[in-house]
Design a protein around this motif. Structure first.
Motif, mmCIF file in Angstrom:
data_model
loop_
_atom_site.group_PDB
_atom_site.id
_atom_site.type_symbol
_atom_site.label_atom_id
_atom_site.label_comp_id
_atom_site.label_asym_id
_atom_site.label_seq_id
_atom_site.Cartn_x
_atom_site.Cartn_y
_atom_site.Cartn_z
ATOM 1 N N MET A 55 0.840 -1.181 0.000
ATOM 2 C CA MET A 55 0.000 0.000 0.000
ATOM 3 C C MET A 55 0.882 1.239 0.000
ATOM 4 S SD MET A 55 -3.062 -0.942 -0.189
ATOM 5 C CE MET A 55 -3.956 -2.433 -0.061
ATOM 6 N N GLY A 56 1.463 1.509 -1.123
ATOM 7 C CA GLY A 56 2.384 2.627 -1.251
ATOM 8 C C GLY A 56 1.689 3.941 -1.537
ATOM 9 N N ALA A 57 2.396 5.023 -1.193
ATOM 10 C CA ALA A 57 1.897 6.363 -1.465
ATOM 11 C C ALA A 57 3.073 7.317 -1.576
ATOM 12 C CB ALA A 57 0.958 6.836 -0.356
ATOM 13 N N CYS A 58 2.880 8.378 -2.329
ATOM 14 C CA CYS A 58 3.847 9.470 -2.368
ATOM 15 C C CYS A 58 3.344 10.532 -1.393
ATOM 16 C CB CYS A 58 3.920 10.079 -3.768
ATOM 17 S SG CYS A 58 4.494 8.956 -5.032
ATOM 18 N N GLY A 59 4.268 11.234 -0.788
ATOM 19 C CA GLY A 59 3.902 12.321 0.110
ATOM 20 C C GLY A 59 4.434 13.633 -0.418
ATOM 21 N N ASN A 60 3.752 14.730 -0.098
ATOM 22 C CA ASN A 60 4.258 16.033 -0.538
ATOM 23 C C ASN A 60 5.379 16.494 0.400
ATOM 24 O OD1 ASN A 60 2.631 16.745 1.647
ATOM 25 N ND2 ASN A 60 1.787 18.548 0.643
ATOM 26 N N ILE A 61 5.844 17.714 0.234
ATOM 27 C CA ILE A 61 7.044 18.209 0.921
ATOM 28 C C ILE A 61 7.028 17.988 2.439
ATOM 29 C CG2 ILE A 61 8.373 20.299 1.453
ATOM 30 C CD1 ILE A 61 7.799 21.164 -1.486
ATOM 31 N N PRO A 62 5.988 18.368 3.175
ATOM 32 C CA PRO A 62 6.051 18.169 4.629
ATOM 33 C C PRO A 62 5.960 16.704 5.062
ATOM 34 C CG PRO A 62 3.965 19.176 4.029
ATOM 35 C CD PRO A 62 4.796 19.119 2.789
ATOM 36 N N ILE A 63 5.527 15.829 4.179
ATOM 37 C CA ILE A 63 5.457 14.402 4.505
ATOM 38 C C ILE A 63 6.753 13.709 4.100
ATOM 39 C CG2 ILE A 63 4.279 12.229 3.958
ATOM 40 C CD1 ILE A 63 1.711 13.954 3.592
ATOM 41 N N PHE A 64 7.244 13.981 2.889
ATOM 42 C CA PHE A 64 8.439 13.307 2.369
ATOM 43 C C PHE A 64 9.733 13.859 2.970
ATOM 44 C CE2 PHE A 64 11.484 12.137 -1.087
ATOM 45 C CZ PHE A 64 11.290 10.770 -1.008
ATOM 46 N N LYS A 65 9.730 15.097 3.409
ATOM 47 C CA LYS A 65 10.854 15.722 4.123
ATOM 48 C C LYS A 65 12.191 15.569 3.392
ATOM 49 C CE LYS A 65 8.786 14.722 8.597
ATOM 50 N NZ LYS A 65 9.000 13.986 9.847
ATOM 51 N N ASP A 66 12.204 15.885 2.106
ATOM 52 C CA ASP A 66 13.424 15.808 1.302
ATOM 53 C C ASP A 66 14.073 14.432 1.386
ATOM 54 O OD1 ASP A 66 15.244 16.858 -0.535
ATOM 55 O OD2 ASP A 66 16.628 17.495 1.049
ATOM 56 N N GLY A 67 13.252 13.412 1.489
ATOM 57 C CA GLY A 67 13.762 12.044 1.507
ATOM 58 C C GLY A 67 13.849 11.430 2.884
ATOM 59 N N LEU A 68 13.954 12.229 3.930
ATOM 60 C CA LEU A 68 13.980 11.645 5.279
ATOM 61 C C LEU A 68 12.636 11.014 5.610
ATOM 62 C CD1 LEU A 68 15.999 14.304 7.294
ATOM 63 C CD2 LEU A 68 16.723 12.003 6.657
ATOM 64 N N GLY A 69 11.583 11.447 4.935
ATOM 65 C CA GLY A 69 10.251 10.883 5.143
ATOM 66 C C GLY A 69 9.946 9.733 4.212
ATOM 67 N N CYS A 70 10.958 9.156 3.609
ATOM 68 C CA CYS A 70 10.773 7.980 2.771
ATOM 69 C C CYS A 70 10.799 6.768 3.704
ATOM 70 C CB CYS A 70 11.891 7.887 1.737
ATOM 71 S SG CYS A 70 11.723 6.500 0.611
ATOM 72 N N ARG A 71 9.752 6.037 3.791
ATOM 73 C CA ARG A 71 9.587 4.839 4.608
ATOM 74 C C ARG A 71 8.494 4.941 5.655
ATOM 75 N NH1 ARG A 71 14.678 6.012 5.004
ATOM 76 N NH2 ARG A 71 14.434 6.787 7.083
ATOM 77 N N PRO A 72 8.129 6.107 6.163
ATOM 78 C CA PRO A 72 7.193 6.090 7.281
ATOM 79 C C PRO A 72 5.810 5.588 6.889
ATOM 80 C CG PRO A 72 7.462 8.330 6.544
ATOM 81 C CD PRO A 72 8.451 7.486 5.784
ATOM 82 N N CYS A 73 5.033 5.291 7.907
ATOM 83 C CA CYS A 73 3.697 4.746 7.719
ATOM 84 C C CYS A 73 2.657 5.741 8.232
ATOM 85 C CB CYS A 73 3.573 3.435 8.484
ATOM 86 S SG CYS A 73 4.768 2.198 7.920
ATOM 87 N N PHE A 74 1.562 5.832 7.516
ATOM 88 C CA PHE A 74 0.448 6.691 7.904
ATOM 89 C C PHE A 74 -0.838 5.880 7.838
ATOM 90 C CE2 PHE A 74 3.571 9.775 6.667
ATOM 91 C CZ PHE A 74 3.332 10.868 7.488
ATOM 92 N N LYS A 75 -1.670 6.046 8.850
ATOM 93 C CA LYS A 75 -3.008 5.471 8.813
ATOM 94 C C LYS A 75 -3.890 6.533 8.175
ATOM 95 C CE LYS A 75 -4.540 2.632 11.867
ATOM 96 N NZ LYS A 75 -5.055 1.982 13.089
#
Length: 175
Positions: free
Chosen positions: A1-21
């Motif tokens: 169940m993949g998703a892309c996140g915008n800037i405040p979610i992806f955090k310039d790559g540091l936000g690659c991997r986290p999980c959101f409900k």
């Protein structure tokens, strides 16, 4: 169940991997059952302050039974979301990127359980008391450019933003 996140979610790559409900509220075809998505990439569209671009399977999963295509056709749907701990089990993976050599290490870290984004990655040579810090390169890749030859096996230490400090002994073999 993949998703892309915008800037405040992806955090310039540091936000690659986290999980959101996430839970879909509108349109009426949304099931309102929460599901967990994993952030895998950046979405540059300035649609909202927080924006998820869901993979097709995730988009279908937010719909009521037998109405899987309707939210997808709606395009933009209203959602509630919150950050949750990822639960991958014992699947953590360390992948050496193409071009690595004893002076250059590029390490992809995948499937990390836990309490937040990885904020520190260190490696330590066998028999050494000193950890060598890696720099965040992009996405889930951390790198080390070194004048000193790195010799395996290497132990990897990960520190998450929530403070969890985990050590993986000798996961990068010699050669």
């Amino acid at each position: 169940m993949g998703a892309c996140g915008n800037i405040p979610i992806f955090k310039d790559g540091l936000g690659c991997r986290p999980c959101f409900k996430i839970k879909c509220n509108k349109p009426a075809e949304c099931s309102s059952k929460p599901m967990v998505v994993h952030i895998t990439d950046m979405n540059y569209e300035p649609i909202a302050v927080y924006h998820f671009d869901l993979a097709g399977t995730a988009f279908s999963a937010i719909a009521k039974k037998d109405e899987e295509e309707k939210p997808c056709k709606a395009g933009i749907v209203d959602m509630q979301f919150r950050r949750v701990k990822c639960k991958y089990g014992s699947k953590i993976t360390f992948h050496l990127e193409k071009g690595c050599n004893p002076n250059y290490l590029a390490l992809l870290v995948k499937y990390v359980d836990g309490d937040g984004d990885i904020v520190v990655v260190d490696v330590k040579e066998k028999g050494s008391d000193t950890c060598e810090p890696l720099k965040h390169s992009w996405g889930a890749i951390w790198r080390k450019d070194s004048d000193k030859l790195l010799k395996g096996p290497l132990t990897v230490r990960l520190i998450a933003e929530g403070g969890t400090n985990t050590i993986y002994d000798d996961v990068i073999p010699a050669n």
